[in-house]
Write an enzyme that holds these catalytic residues in place. Structure first.
Site, PDB file in Angstrom:
ATOM      1  N   ASN A   1     -99.790  47.659 -74.571  1.00  0.00           N
ATOM      2  CA  ASN A   1     -98.488  47.002 -74.609  1.00  0.00           C
ATOM      3  C   ASN A   1     -98.546  45.798 -75.559  1.00  0.00           C
ATOM      4  O   ASN A   1     -99.266  44.842 -75.299  1.00  0.00           O
ATOM      5  CB  ASN A   1     -98.119  46.553 -73.184  1.00  0.00           C
ATOM      6  CG  ASN A   1     -96.857  45.732 -73.129  1.00  0.00           C
ATOM      7  OD1 ASN A   1     -96.097  45.655 -74.083  1.00  0.00           O
ATOM      8  ND2 ASN A   1     -96.637  45.103 -71.988  1.00  0.00           N
TER       9      ASN A   1
ATOM     10  N   CYS B   1     -96.266  44.459 -67.972  1.00  0.00           N
ATOM     11  CA  CYS B   1     -97.398  45.319 -67.621  1.00  0.00           C
ATOM     12  C   CYS B   1     -98.229  44.737 -66.476  1.00  0.00           C
ATOM     13  O   CYS B   1     -98.962  45.469 -65.817  1.00  0.00           O
ATOM     14  CB  CYS B   1     -98.266  45.595 -68.842  1.00  0.00           C
ATOM     15  SG  CYS B   1     -98.776  44.129 -69.730  1.00  0.00           S
ATOM     16  N   HIS B   2     -98.080  43.448 -66.222  1.00  0.00           N
ATOM     17  CA  HIS B   2     -98.812  42.830 -65.107  1.00  0.00           C
ATOM     18  C   HIS B   2     -98.323  43.357 -63.751  1.00  0.00           C
ATOM     19  O   HIS B   2     -99.015  43.204 -62.754  1.00  0.00           O
ATOM     20  CB  HIS B   2     -98.703  41.299 -65.157  1.00  0.00           C
ATOM     21  CG  HIS B   2     -97.300  40.779 -65.086  1.00  0.00           C
ATOM     22  ND1 HIS B   2     -96.468  40.732 -66.196  1.00  0.00           N
ATOM     23  CD2 HIS B   2     -96.585  40.287 -64.052  1.00  0.00           C
ATOM     24  CE1 HIS B   2     -95.304  40.222 -65.830  1.00  0.00           C
ATOM     25  NE2 HIS B   2     -95.351  39.951 -64.528  1.00  0.00           N
TER      26      HIS B   2
ATOM     27  N   GLU C   1     -94.508  35.278 -59.593  1.00  0.00           N
ATOM     28  CA  GLU C   1     -93.338  36.085 -59.237  1.00  0.00           C
ATOM     29  C   GLU C   1     -93.192  36.298 -57.732  1.00  0.00           C
ATOM     30  O   GLU C   1     -92.190  36.832 -57.279  1.00  0.00           O
ATOM     31  CB  GLU C   1     -93.419  37.447 -59.925  1.00  0.00           C
ATOM     32  CG  GLU C   1     -93.283  37.382 -61.422  1.00  0.00           C
ATOM     33  CD  GLU C   1     -93.278  38.758 -62.070  1.00  0.00           C
ATOM     34  OE1 GLU C   1     -93.664  39.747 -61.418  1.00  0.00           O
ATOM     35  OE2 GLU C   1     -92.890  38.834 -63.243  1.00  0.00           O
TER      36      GLU C   1
END
Length: 154
Positions: free
Chosen positions: A110, A118-119, A146
């Site tokens: 990516n 992508c995490h 997050e």
């Protein structure tokens, strides 16, 4: 190609634009700094995202990552995973086709991490890998920011 760097909590990041679209986000400070309207808006969005990922919402500007059709399909599916949620390599493979290994390879290539999140892809047995500058530590930091559920190791 114009580039603009920013100071982020996980270290310096550099955005690159081509034809009004973001084509990469790299760890480190870029040599050349050009404040285009797109790069300034993307930098400001990233600043707000690092303050509160859920309030920032999805990245609102055009992305144009270089990759194969399969990689682009995987990256598009990554963009559909909301902040604070995770999905396994296996679940993404079932969604877009391929195997968990091919998903991992596409995720690892990516060119626009964080903006193509992508995490948010994890192994069924733990976090899995991460190609950011700080490796899995950066992935853990981003998921924690997050408020995502962190997988436990088997």
């Amino acid at each position: 190609m114009p580039q603009l760097s920013l100071h982020a909590p996980i270290g310096p990041l550099t955005l690159t634009e081509e034809d009004g679209k973001i084509i990469s986000l790299d760890w480190g400070w870029g040599r050349d700094q050009t404040e285009t309207p797109m790069l300034c808006a993307a930098r400001d969005w990233l600043d707000s995202w690092f303050d509160d990922p859920k309030a920032a919402g999805p990245f609102p500007f055009p992305l144009e990552p270089f990759g194969t059709d399969y990689q682009k399909r995987v990256w598009q599916a990554l963009c559909a995973i909301p902040a604070g949620e995770v999905k396994t390599y296996q679940a993404l493979a079932e969604e877009v086709g391929g195997s968990p290994r091919s998903i991992g390879q596409a995720v690892g290539r990516n060119p626009i991490p964080i903006l193509i999140p992508c995490h948010r892809i994890v192994s069924r047995n733990g976090l899995g890998g991460y190609s950011g500058d700080g490796g899995v530590e950066d992935k853990l930091w981003l998921l924690t920011l997050e408020g995502a559920p962190l997988p436990s190791k088997a």
